[in-house]
Design a protein around this motif. Structure first.
Motif, short mmCIF file in Angstrom:
data_model
loop_
_atom_site.label_atom_id
_atom_site.label_comp_id
_atom_site.label_asym_id
_atom_site.label_seq_id
_atom_site.Cartn_x
_atom_site.Cartn_y
_atom_site.Cartn_z
N SER A 53 -1.81 3.44 -1.98
CA SER A 53 -3.17 3.08 -1.57
C SER A 53 -3.33 2.99 -0.05
O SER A 53 -4.44 2.74 0.43
N GLN A 88 0.83 -1.21 0.00
CA GLN A 88 0.00 0.00 0.00
C GLN A 88 0.86 1.26 0.00
O GLN A 88 0.53 2.25 -0.65
N GLU A 121 3.17 12.88 6.32
CA GLU A 121 1.75 13.21 6.52
C GLU A 121 1.66 14.28 7.60
O GLU A 121 2.14 14.09 8.71
N ARG A 163 -5.38 4.17 12.35
CA ARG A 163 -4.89 3.05 11.54
C ARG A 163 -3.39 3.20 11.29
O ARG A 163 -2.64 2.26 11.42
N ARG A 218 -4.18 4.05 3.48
CA ARG A 218 -5.16 5.06 3.85
C ARG A 218 -4.74 5.78 5.13
O ARG A 218 -4.53 5.16 6.17
N TYR A 219 -4.62 7.09 5.03
CA TYR A 219 -4.33 7.95 6.18
C TYR A 219 -5.58 8.77 6.50
O TYR A 219 -6.60 8.66 5.82
N ASP A 240 -7.34 10.49 3.82
CA ASP A 240 -7.84 9.63 2.76
C ASP A 240 -9.16 8.95 3.12
O ASP A 240 -9.79 8.31 2.27
N ILE A 241 -9.58 9.06 4.37
CA ILE A 241 -10.81 8.39 4.80
C ILE A 241 -12.00 9.05 4.09
O ILE A 241 -12.17 10.27 4.16
#
Length: 605
Positions: free
Chosen positions: A19, A14, A177, A223, A21-22, A25-26
């Motif tokens: 891909s 990912q 991020e 996550r 998801r942070y 990105d949700i």
């Protein structure tokens, strides 16, 4: 696949494919609002007037909040309740949030925030260590001091003496991020928070405090983070609390992320500092007396500055047996961002200080710096089993020191002396381009100095198809923690790695977690996962023993097979059978680090 196999990061595919998801990105629900802070352009002063009429009139703006509008606690500090979410009458640094804009989009919120008209009567700002010292602006009544031996009297009899000073700059974490949070309002005033944070429980506490609700009404889920390095231990509080407040006011999901420039301006950095030293030593370079003075520029609020500065003191000896030493630490309050946790948490600053001293001694004696370091090491306890152990400046016995033999091996393997001679030859024949080679040890204390933080919990659940889901209090920021803990579970359960997954960190599954920090994430949470797995294996062995007439101690779980004399079963067969026999397939685990005790006031433990 073996639990001991070398495996890639569990999200490696990912990561490289983009891909993973942070928080940003949700997929957000329809009607999600976006937030931005209006910031102070003044480093210190009194707020005289705030005109937000143009902000409120801006298209797409739904709500604008000032400190006076907040219904409950106006604080996002991790420690001393001295860090208001929104400035309340006074500003303390350039970049401090004064008001909050809630709008239809991220860009609309940021644009609207720039339309405010704020009058601030500027006051003299304390920006430097020297200015703070002159004003006696500090976070404690005086400096903190550790002393071992009698350094002042020992200094009078030294053969050689040197003084010096080193200035260490701060650093920006520059995680890929940026800071981000998303709040989803629920029934009965409950709040679900997605946050890019190293400390989900602290986010839970601060949101509950800001909304004046119980902690069980706030669920925080993490996550993954795109890097943290300490910058997301406490700095995410403001975004999560702001989103929760806006969601509570509007009844709509609310999201906030800092643009990179906002992140730079608002958030804290590594503590910059100045270290003064006065050292006495003999002809061999062995330190006889040493005095350090640390000056830490902490910024406008306390944040984690006390434990950071404490840890610098704890690392001021690094690997060296200092018979007479005094370490004085000033924690100075300035009109700058509140300096915060950063990889090493004060340890690098402390070690750089003593390494500078070793280099200074070596240069003054024209000695090999590596040799001067070795002469100052703590003694090898293995060679003197009956000897009384050496003691650190913080009164800890050094009982397992092995760096002497390790250094000898490292210097031989890296061909240090030949390479050093080649460097000397090069430098003698090149006037402009120079080379260098250096060796230095590094000490790192893997624990929290706040003793009660050295604990962790885990929840391990086995499903009827044999798949295993683990949840723990640690957070994933790229270091591979989740993969490590699934390996712990695979080894402990004797199951195949492929059937085990770690779920997102969730405060509703494992409560009261500590930050993923102090290089303790794998240690603490791994042991908690193992404890839960041990409980499950005990139940499963008792079940197999009763069902097949063997002894529990004869049963082995390994690589997805369960064996005993005359018996071979698959992992899935045992799990299905245990479920049908009404055996609990869920267990919690808990771990607390043994033999840790620390009194920060005494500086001993």
């Amino acid at each position: 696949m073996s639990a001991a196999a070398s495996l890639p990061h569990d999200a490696a595919r990912q990561h490289v494919s983009g891909s993973a998801r942070y928080v940003d990105d949700i997929p957000t629900p329809q009607g999600t609002l976006h937030l931005a802070f209006g910031l102070s352009s003044c480093a210190a002063g009194q707020i005289r007037s705030v005109d937000l009429s143009a902000v409120r009139a801006c298209p797409g703006v739904h709500l604008v909040l000032e400190a006076k509008d907040l219904p409950h606690a106006n604080d996002v500090s991790p420690s001393a309740h001295d860090e208001p979410l929104l400035a309340d009458g006074q500003v303390h640094y350039a970049g401090q949030p004064i008001f909050l804009v809630v709008a239809e989009s991220h860009h609309l919120a940021r644009r609207a925030a720039r339309l405010a008209k704020i009058e601030i009567t500027a006051e003299p700002a304390l920006l430097t260590i020297e200015q703070a010292l002159a004003a006696e602006s500090r976070f404690e009544d005086g400096p903190r001091i550790y002393t071992k031996g009698t350094p002042q009297s020992a200094m009078k009899g030294v053969i050689h003496r040197l003084q010096g000073q080193i200035n260490l700059g701060g650093q920006e974490h520059f995680y890929l991020e940026g800071q981000a949070a998303l709040a989803l309002p629920g029934d009965h005033g409950d709040m679900v928070i997605h946050s890019s944070t190293q400390h989900p429980t602290e986010i839970q506490h601060k949101v509950a405090e800001a909304l004046n609700i119980a902690q069980h009404a706030v669920r925080v889920e993490v996550r993954r983070m795109g890097g943290g390095f300490g910058g997301k231990e406490s700095q995410g509080n403001a975004l999560a609390v702001a989103c929760a407040l806006a969601a509570s006011f509007t009844g709509r999901p609310c999201k906030m992320r800092y643009d990179r420039d906002d992140d730079f301006i608002i958030t804290g950095k590594r503590h910059d500092c100045r270290i003064d030293y006065d050292v006495g030593f003999d002809d061999s370079g062995r330190v006889q007396a040493l005095e350090f003075t640390h000056y830490f520029r902490c910024g406008w609020a306390l944040d984690l500055s006390l434990p950071v500065a404490d840890r610098a003191m704890l690392h001021a000896d690094n690997a060296y047996d200092l018979p007479h030493v005094k370490i004085t630490s000033h924690r100075l309050k300035t009109n700058t961002q509140s300096a915060t946790a950063f990889r090493g948490f004060g340890g690098p600053q402390g070690m750089v200080g003593i390494e500078r001293v070793m280099d200074h001694i070596a240069h003054s004696l024209s000695c090999d710096p590596a040799e001067v370091r070795r002469r100052n090491y703590y003694p090898e306890m293995s060679s003197k089993p009956a000897a009384r152990p050496s003691v650190t400046p913080y009164q800890m016995d050094v009982t397992d020191f092995i760096l002497g033999d390790m250094t000898e091996s490292l210097l031989q393997r890296c061909d240090y002396h030949a390479r050093k001679a080649e460097v000397a030859r090069w430098n003698a024949s090149h006037a402009l381009l120079k080379r260098g080679i250096a060796f230095s040890p590094v000490k790192f204390g893997i624990s929290f100095t706040l003793t009660h933080l050295n604990q962790a919990g885990a929840l391990v659940q086995i499903y009827t198809d044999g798949s295993v889901l683990i949840n723990h209090g640690g957070t994933e920021m790229g270091q591979g923690l989740f993969q490590k803990l699934t390996q712990v579970a695979a080894r402990s359960l004797g199951a195949q790695q492929a059937v085990i997954r770690a779920s997102a960190t969730d405060t509703s599954k494992v409560p009261n977690t500590s930050a993923t920090a102090a290089s303790s994430g794998a240690d603490l949470n791994g042991m908690a996962v193992q404890a839960a797995c041990d409980t499950l294996i005990g139940r499963l062995k008792d079940h197999v023993a009763a069902q097949h007439g063997v002894k529990p101690e004869e049963i082995t779980f390994a690589e997805g097979q369960v064996t005993a004399p005359g018996l071979v079963l698959t992992w899935q067969e045992v799990i299905a059978s245990a479920y049908e026999a009404r055996i609990s397939l869920s267990a919690t685990g808990f771990y607390k680090t043994p033999e840790i005790a620390w009194d920060r006031i005494k500086g001993a433990g």
